[in-house]
Design a protein around this motif. Sequence first.
Motif, short mmCIF file in Angstrom:
data_model
loop_
_atom_site.label_atom_id
_atom_site.label_comp_id
_atom_site.label_asym_id
_atom_site.label_seq_id
_atom_site.Cartn_x
_atom_site.Cartn_y
_atom_site.Cartn_z
N LYS A 30 0.84 -1.19 0.00
CA LYS A 30 0.00 0.00 0.00
C LYS A 30 0.88 1.25 0.00
CE LYS A 30 -4.28 -1.67 2.11
NZ LYS A 30 -5.08 -1.31 0.91
N ALA A 31 0.49 2.24 -0.79
CA ALA A 31 1.23 3.49 -0.82
C ALA A 31 1.22 4.16 0.55
CB ALA A 31 0.64 4.42 -1.89
N SER A 32 0.07 4.13 1.23
CA SER A 32 -0.03 4.78 2.54
C SER A 32 0.93 4.17 3.55
CB SER A 32 -1.46 4.70 3.06
OG SER A 32 -1.92 3.36 3.11
N SER A 33 1.14 2.86 3.48
CA SER A 33 2.08 2.21 4.39
C SER A 33 3.50 2.69 4.14
CB SER A 33 2.01 0.69 4.22
OG SER A 33 0.73 0.20 4.52
N TYR A 34 3.84 2.87 2.87
CA TYR A 34 5.18 3.34 2.54
C TYR A 34 5.35 4.80 2.95
CZ TYR A 34 9.39 4.36 -0.15
OH TYR A 34 10.66 4.74 -0.52
N PHE A 35 4.32 5.63 2.72
CA PHE A 35 4.41 7.03 3.14
C PHE A 35 4.58 7.13 4.66
CE2 PHE A 35 2.08 8.18 -0.91
CZ PHE A 35 3.15 8.86 -1.46
N GLU A 36 3.87 6.28 5.39
CA GLU A 36 4.00 6.31 6.85
C GLU A 36 5.39 5.88 7.28
OE1 GLU A 36 1.80 4.60 10.88
OE2 GLU A 36 0.80 4.46 8.93
N ALA A 37 5.94 4.87 6.58
CA ALA A 37 7.30 4.43 6.88
C ALA A 37 8.31 5.54 6.61
CB ALA A 37 7.65 3.19 6.06
N LEU A 38 8.10 6.30 5.52
CA LEU A 38 8.98 7.43 5.23
C LEU A 38 8.87 8.50 6.29
CD1 LEU A 38 8.58 7.90 1.36
CD2 LEU A 38 10.45 6.79 2.59
N ALA A 39 7.65 8.75 6.76
CA ALA A 39 7.45 9.75 7.81
C ALA A 39 8.21 9.34 9.07
CB ALA A 39 5.96 9.91 8.10
#
Length: 341
Positions: A187-196
């Motif tokens: 999921k894109a949201s999971s990756y964005f959260e990991a980047l955050a």
Amino acid sequence: MSACKPYDDYAWAISSQIWGDWPKLLRTDGNFYNDIGAILCEEFSDLKCALFDFLNTGGFKKVRNEVSIMQFLSEKTSDKIPIPVPSIFRWTKTKESPLKLGPFIIMNYIPHEGSMGDLLETPGRQPGQPNIILSLSTLSFGRIGSLYKNADSTWEVLHRPLSYSMNEIVQLGTLPRSKLPITTYDKASSYFEALAELHISHLRSQRNEADIEEDVTTDVLADEFRRKFVARFLFRKIARDQEQKKQWILHDDGPFPVWYDDFRPENVLVDEAESIVGVVDWEFTYTAPAEFTHAPPWWLLLKKPEDWLEGLDEWSMEYEKPLQIFLEAMRKAEDEAIQNK
């Protein structure tokens, strides 16, 4: 204009020392040259003698990722997806390299006269060139991460993503390597959260700020750090919030196109006729959220916003001019691609 640079001066000094010591070692230890020459003779049977005067160091050689993506693109390159990449003759891991010097790639040299960066600085590029960005956007997978070729010659996203920024905050920002992502994402949201989370960890782990200007007051510096802190936590909030995700993340479940994170005009080689003959430096390429591909590139001004001396507002004003030219070029390329289907 930012009051301070993002990296740790002490880490930068260590990295610079390593960068300087490595070619010195090559120049003074003949055993390296003999072993490298032997490997080349094994690979090219008609090579009788190899004379090495000096070897240039190559930054960011994340060999496995770079080899995989170049092999993948070589297989997928066609008239419809024209992305010329170097041919790979041999690559190896550290333990298999001469005197454990480090991983390396032997690839063909692409004759060229300059780069796309030279052409952008001197306008007048001929039309009809391959559109690298559009071509990469047509290659996608169901997960976010780095590619791997299976024994049955199929490709899958098997390894964690590795971006240019991740490398920088470990090498120059003192972030522990253990903090980097260790998995792929569906999921894109999971990756964005990991980047955050990654950039919050960076803010916590970097103890030294680089090159604080002498005339910067404590209040201005504190405000700078406060903005960095707030920006990182706001970004994480957007990635976690369900309503925000619906508004900003339109392709949460993919597909995830191939994303060339270090793409810049200097990596696109051109010949005398100003035709593209090769694209190099693929080590930070992985499948990423579609939003990455859909965002206009920073390199239209050949300088990142943080490096623009006049500040972000001035950069934004200047950026608008080449952005319109870029969007028009992309529209034409997309129309041509649709017609050629």
